[in-house]
Design a protein around this motif. Structure first.
Motif, short mmCIF file in Angstrom:
data_model
loop_
_atom_site.label_atom_id
_atom_site.label_comp_id
_atom_site.label_asym_id
_atom_site.label_seq_id
_atom_site.Cartn_x
_atom_site.Cartn_y
_atom_site.Cartn_z
N ALA A 477 18.59 25.91 -5.69
CA ALA A 477 18.67 25.72 -6.86
C ALA A 477 17.52 24.66 -7.42
CB ALA A 477 20.01 25.09 -7.23
N ALA A 478 17.24 23.65 -6.47
CA ALA A 478 16.22 22.77 -6.68
C ALA A 478 14.95 23.25 -6.93
CB ALA A 478 16.36 21.68 -5.55
N THR A 479 14.47 24.12 -5.92
CA THR A 479 13.43 25.08 -6.02
C THR A 479 13.11 25.61 -7.23
OG1 THR A 479 13.34 25.24 -3.69
CG2 THR A 479 11.87 26.68 -4.96
N ASP A 480 14.27 26.37 -7.68
CA ASP A 480 14.32 26.99 -9.10
C ASP A 480 13.89 26.23 -10.16
OD1 ASP A 480 14.57 29.24 -7.65
OD2 ASP A 480 16.69 29.64 -8.05
N ALA A 481 14.65 24.82 -10.27
CA ALA A 481 14.62 24.05 -11.21
C ALA A 481 12.94 23.55 -11.15
CB ALA A 481 15.49 22.84 -11.19
N LEU A 482 12.48 23.22 -10.06
CA LEU A 482 10.89 22.84 -10.17
C LEU A 482 10.22 23.75 -10.79
CD1 LEU A 482 10.67 20.83 -6.95
CD2 LEU A 482 10.14 19.84 -8.86
N ASP A 483 10.32 25.02 -10.42
CA ASP A 483 9.58 26.04 -10.87
C ASP A 483 9.99 26.24 -12.28
OD1 ASP A 483 8.43 26.63 -8.51
OD2 ASP A 483 10.03 28.38 -7.99
N ALA A 484 11.11 25.96 -12.85
CA ALA A 484 11.37 26.22 -14.41
C ALA A 484 10.64 25.00 -15.19
CB ALA A 484 12.82 26.52 -14.40
N LEU A 485 10.80 23.96 -14.60
CA LEU A 485 10.11 22.92 -15.17
C LEU A 485 8.53 23.05 -15.34
CD1 LEU A 485 12.27 20.34 -13.67
CD2 LEU A 485 12.35 20.82 -16.00
N GLY A 486 7.76 23.81 -14.36
CA GLY A 486 6.50 24.11 -14.85
C GLY A 486 5.76 23.37 -14.03
N ALA A 488 3.85 20.69 -14.75
CA ALA A 488 3.91 19.21 -14.90
C ALA A 488 4.81 18.61 -13.71
CB ALA A 488 4.22 18.73 -16.09
N ALA A 489 6.04 19.32 -13.70
CA ALA A 489 6.83 18.81 -12.63
C ALA A 489 6.17 18.95 -11.22
CB ALA A 489 8.10 19.66 -12.63
N GLY A 490 5.52 20.07 -11.05
CA GLY A 490 5.01 20.32 -9.52
C GLY A 490 4.02 19.45 -9.31
N ALA A 491 3.11 18.96 -10.23
CA ALA A 491 2.03 18.07 -9.92
C ALA A 491 2.66 16.54 -9.87
CB ALA A 491 1.15 17.79 -11.29
N ALA A 492 3.84 16.48 -10.50
CA ALA A 492 4.24 14.90 -10.36
C ALA A 492 5.13 15.00 -8.98
CB ALA A 492 5.30 14.56 -11.55
N SER A 493 5.45 15.85 -8.60
CA SER A 493 6.25 15.70 -7.32
C SER A 493 5.28 15.99 -5.94
CB SER A 493 7.24 16.81 -7.31
OG SER A 493 6.57 18.35 -7.21
#
Length: 499
Positions: A477-486, A488-493
């Protein structure tokens, strides 16, 4: 003693006057001998003592000599003694004998009184991919031993397109007896029902309850018509609870009022009672509705029957259905509470009347807060907007983690900024189910919202930590949420997006 000395000893012992010594010698030769010693075991296969013959058969299988053993093993599979037949069938299976005599021997064993031999025969025929004897194979569907009929069922299904097997299944479905006929009926595709109709209607009078049940289940797919009259007559005289239950299912589904009297009679039965209640709900007459209300109030009835009555009342959509079901949320019987929740959920799905919505919302939210029937209550609440204020309070303040998780799962991610904050807070909740539903909520929000996520860096960092959680579903679920957030979220993390 060396292997050669052992073999020589066993060969001498095969000529002993003592059958125990001959048996031990045959076993030993099979264990330590070589293919060239198969001839000695072939000779022992004619021993007058069945123990020696069985040991010789087993030894031939151990030696792995296909050329020396086939004729002998086929003969031994017809031996009068079951232990010999058993050893020979296992040896033939080990050697992979696949010629016509071996196949015919396996086919004969399908009717052997020894269950082990029937199992061995089915195992061998399955390995060979052949029915052996289609009649005996389909007969095996009626075997009392589940290990036998289960294997037969698998082989019949695998060979269902072989003309001889298909014809025998149809013949058994039409005129067979007992469990074999019932299982053949269950295996046939729906397109066969029309040509079997006369035999099916006659099957409603079959002495086997299992056959009668299979017949009713097949007729259920035909819809009301000629079958309805026959089923109504059969229901009046039926004494088996399982068969009666399926007759009630059929007539209730077809809204047939002739089921009313029999349904009332079967309400007290623990097997047929729940389906009798559902049948009353399907009849949709005032008389049937009154019987349902009576059943709901009758504490002498089994809890599952009263629960089915509650569901049926909810499905009926009657003007007083809500007021019958709401008081049941406090009942001590968990089955009855579950039925009331399911009935209320159906009423919500179908659309409550305006004056019912707040009463149902308050009652269900209070029930959820109590921590009873949490997910069943959550499912009933889904889609009831009037419950959202109370649900938000539960997401914020409920002491029970499962209640907080259920409340979060009900929130609309596109509803308010406050709901988004609740999902974000939920990522830090000590209860795994809350964190899981918080991550799911963020995924839903990302898929429906066009606005920016507040504090993207912190949320993304927290989700990244959760991708290594001990819970597999939370990691996903956390992986899917990061992917859905796009991105920007991936870069921030600091996480690379999926390709």
């Amino acid at each position: 003693m060396s292997a050669e000395h052992q073999i020589a000893h066993f060969l001498r012992e095969l000529g002993s006057q003592d059958p125990d010594r001959r048996t031990a010698a045959a076993k030993g030769l099979g264990r330590t001998g070589r293919p060239e010693h198969a001839a000695a075991l072939v000779g022992a296969a004619g021993d007058p003592d069945p123990r020696v013959r069985a040991a010789a058969a087993h030894g031939l299988g151990r030696l792995g000599e296909r050329q020396a053993g086939p004729g002998v093993l086929v003969r031994l599979m017809g031996d009068p003694q079951p232990e010999v037949r058993r050893g020979a069938s296992l040896a033939a299976l080990r050697l992979g004998l696949d010629d016509r005599p071996a196949t015919e021997a396996y086919a004969r064993l399908l009717r052997d009184p020894d269950r082990h031999l029937r199992i061995n025969a089915l195992t061998a025929l399955t390995a060979l991919g052949t029915p052996g004897d289609p009649v005996a194979l389909v007969e095996s569907l009626g075997d009392a031993d589940s290990a036998v009929w289960g294997r037969a069922h698998s082989l019949v299904y695998r060979l269902r397109d072989v003309p001889a097997v298909r014809a025998e299944v149809v013949r058994t479905a039409r005129e067979g007896t007992g469990a074999a006929r019932a299982r053949a009926l269950e295996m046939l595709p729906a397109r066969c029902t029309e040509r079997l109709l006369d035999s099916l209607l006659a099957g409603l009078r079959d002495p086997s309850a299992q056959v009668r049940t299979a017949v009713v289940r097949r007729l259920l797919a035909t819809g009301p018509g000629p079958a309805a009259d026959a089923l109504a007559v059969a229901l009046d005289g039926e004494r088996d609870p399982e068969t009666a239950a399926w007759l009630l299912v059929a007539l209730g589904r077809w809204n047939d009022p002739r089921a009313l009297g029999p349904a009332v009679r079967w309400l007290g039965d623990p097997v047929a009672g729940p389906r009798a209640a559902r049948a009353l709900g399907g009849i949709r007459t005032e008389a049937a509705a009154e019987e349902l209300r009576t059943a709901l109030d009758d504490r002498a009835l089994p809890g599952l029957t009263r629960a089915a009555a509650a569901v049926a009342i909810g499905e009926s959509g009657a003007w007083d259905a809500v007021w019958w079901l709401l008081p049941l949320l406090d009942d001590a019987d968990a089955d009855l509470r579950g039925g009331a929740l399911d009935g209320l959920g159906t009423l919500i799905d179908d659309g409550l009347r305006p004056w019912e919505r707040h009463a149902v919302a308050w009652a269900l939210a209070a029930h959820l807060a109590d921590g009873h029937d949490v997910w069943r209550t959550r499912n009933a609440l889904a889609g009831l907007a009037q419950a959202l204020p109370a649900v938000r309070r539960l997401a914020d303040r409920a002491s029970h983690g499962e209640v907080r998780a259920a409340a979060l799962s009900l929130l609309d991610p596109d509803g308010t900024t406050g709901d988004l904050r609740r999902f974000v807070r939920g990522l830090d909740d000590p209860y795994e189910a809350v964190r899981y539903h918080a991550a799911l909520g963020l995924t839903r929000w990302a898929e429906t919202s066009t606005g920016p996520l507040p504090d993207t860096a912190r949320v993304s960092a927290r989700l990244t930590v959760l991708t290594s959680d001990a819970s597999p579903r939370l990691r996903q679920a956390a992986t899917d949420a990061l992917d859905a957030l796009g991105p920007a979220a991936g870069a921030a993390s600091g996480r690379r997006p999926r390709p």
